[in-house]
Design an enzyme around this catalytic site. Structure first.
Site, PDB file in Angstrom:
ATOM      1  N   GLN A 130       2.835  10.118   1.287  1.00 33.27           N
ATOM      2  CA  GLN A 130       4.147   9.474   1.361  1.00 33.27           C
ATOM      3  C   GLN A 130       5.042   9.807   0.175  1.00 33.27           C
ATOM      4  OE1 GLN A 130       2.336   5.398   2.210  1.00 33.27           O
ATOM      5  NE2 GLN A 130       4.256   5.297   3.346  1.00 33.27           N
TER       6      GLN A 130
ATOM      7  N   HIS B 233      -2.666   7.204   6.906  1.00 28.99           N
ATOM      8  CA  HIS B 233      -1.739   8.148   6.260  1.00 28.99           C
ATOM      9  C   HIS B 233      -2.460   9.413   5.788  1.00 28.99           C
ATOM     10  CE1 HIS B 233       2.157   6.234   6.250  1.00 28.99           C
ATOM     11  NE2 HIS B 233       1.680   5.103   5.771  1.00 28.99           N
TER      12      HIS B 233
ATOM     13  N   CYS C  94       5.971  -0.028   7.222  1.00 26.12           N
ATOM     14  CA  CYS C  94       5.549   1.145   6.464  1.00 26.12           C
ATOM     15  C   CYS C  94       6.722   1.600   5.611  1.00 26.12           C
ATOM     16  CB  CYS C  94       5.138   2.255   7.432  1.00 26.12           C
ATOM     17  SG  CYS C  94       4.635   3.770   6.598  1.00 26.12           S
ATOM     18  N   LEU C  95       6.452   1.916   4.343  1.00 26.49           N
ATOM     19  CA  LEU C  95       7.550   2.314   3.454  1.00 26.49           C
ATOM     20  C   LEU C  95       8.224   3.606   3.907  1.00 26.49           C
ATOM     21  CD1 LEU C  95       6.031   1.439  -0.049  1.00 26.49           C
ATOM     22  CD2 LEU C  95       7.646   0.104   1.314  1.00 26.49           C
TER      23      LEU C  95
ATOM     24  N   GLY D 162       0.846  -1.187   0.000  1.00 24.69           N
ATOM     25  CA  GLY D 162       0.000   0.000   0.000  1.00 24.69           C
ATOM     26  C   GLY D 162       0.880   1.235   0.000  1.00 24.69           C
TER      27      GLY D 162
ATOM     28  N   HIS E 263      -4.393   0.965   7.409  1.00 21.10           N
ATOM     29  CA  HIS E 263      -3.042   1.544   7.523  1.00 21.10           C
ATOM     30  C   HIS E 263      -2.894   2.728   6.569  1.00 21.10           C
ATOM     31  CE1 HIS E 263       1.511   1.200   7.916  1.00 21.10           C
ATOM     32  NE2 HIS E 263       1.364   1.955   6.855  1.00 21.10           N
ATOM     33  N   GLU E 264      -3.324   2.539   5.312  1.00 20.67           N
ATOM     34  CA  GLU E 264      -3.189   3.620   4.325  1.00 20.67           C
ATOM     35  C   GLU E 264      -4.119   4.785   4.656  1.00 20.67           C
ATOM     36  OE1 GLU E 264      -0.646   3.562   2.539  1.00 20.67           O
ATOM     37  OE2 GLU E 264      -0.278   1.469   3.061  1.00 20.67           O
TER      38      GLU E 264
HETATM   39 NI    NI Z   1       2.611   3.247   5.745  1.00 23.28          NI
END
Ligand code: NI
Length: 190
Positions: free
Chosen positions: A51, A145, A99-100, A46, A141-142
């Site tokens: 991000q 963000h 998380c990226l 995701g 999760h997304e």
């Molecule tokens: Ni994340």
């Protein structure tokens, strides 16, 4: 086109993202493709627009890697525009999330099992849909963000304190990562 991914510590990750209008983004499909390309290159499941430095209510999800455990997730690839959670329900369960924007850190996070949301897809078609299992997990999760929240917010104060040094290091670019990132405490990108 691939974007560099914004690392932990950048204020954009803490901003509540704003809704978008079709007229403002005639090239939304290209942007969705670019988000997927960026996400796949970083081996993510995701990725949310903040991000990559865009404070807009848009995120993409590809949960098909979980189709071993949940066969219905085969081909589960979706873009969510102007998403709004209508209801979260079901039993809370724990999953080891990453998380990226926070490379190299994985922690158990507890979330409810089912989420109902309203959103538009990349064709500006409106949906009201309920997701559960891993699909719900990745979406929640997304969604966090675009609300300016990170999974580390959900950890215990003790756990957060133990991670503090590593999080500060990430914001300074002191981390091994195989994809391109932008670190808030590094003046010139590396
Ligand atoms: Ni994340």
């Amino acid at each position: 086109m691939k974007f560099p991914i914004i690392a932990y510590g950048d204020p954009i990750l803490r901003r509540k993202a704003t809704s978008i209008e079709p007229a403002e983004y005639p090239h939304i499909k290209q942007l969705v493709d670019d988000l997927f390309e960026t996400m796949y290159a970083a081996r993510g499941v995701g990725l949310a627009a903040p991000q990559v430095g865009l404070s807009m209510r848009l995120f993409v999800v590809d949960a098909s890697v979980f189709d071993d455990e949940e066969p219905e997730l085969k081909n589960f690839k979706k873009a969510f525009i102007n998403a709004c959670i209508l209801e979260e329900s079901g039993t809370e369960w724990s999953f080891n999330e990453g998380c990226l924007s926070i490379p190299d850190i994985r922690e158990d996070v507890t979330r409810k099992s089912t989420v109902k949301l309203s959103y538009y897809d990349e064709n500006w078609k409106h949906h009201e849909e309920t997701f559960s299992g891993m699909a719900a997990r990745v979406i929640q999760h997304e969604y966090d963000h675009i609300e300016g929240k990170l999974f580390t917010d959900k950890l215990s104060p003790l756990r957060r304190r133990l991670l503090e040094k590593r999080l500060t290091d990430i914001s300074k670019g002191i981390v091994d990562v195989e994809y391109k990132m932008k670190f808030p405490s590094v003046k010139k990108g590396r």
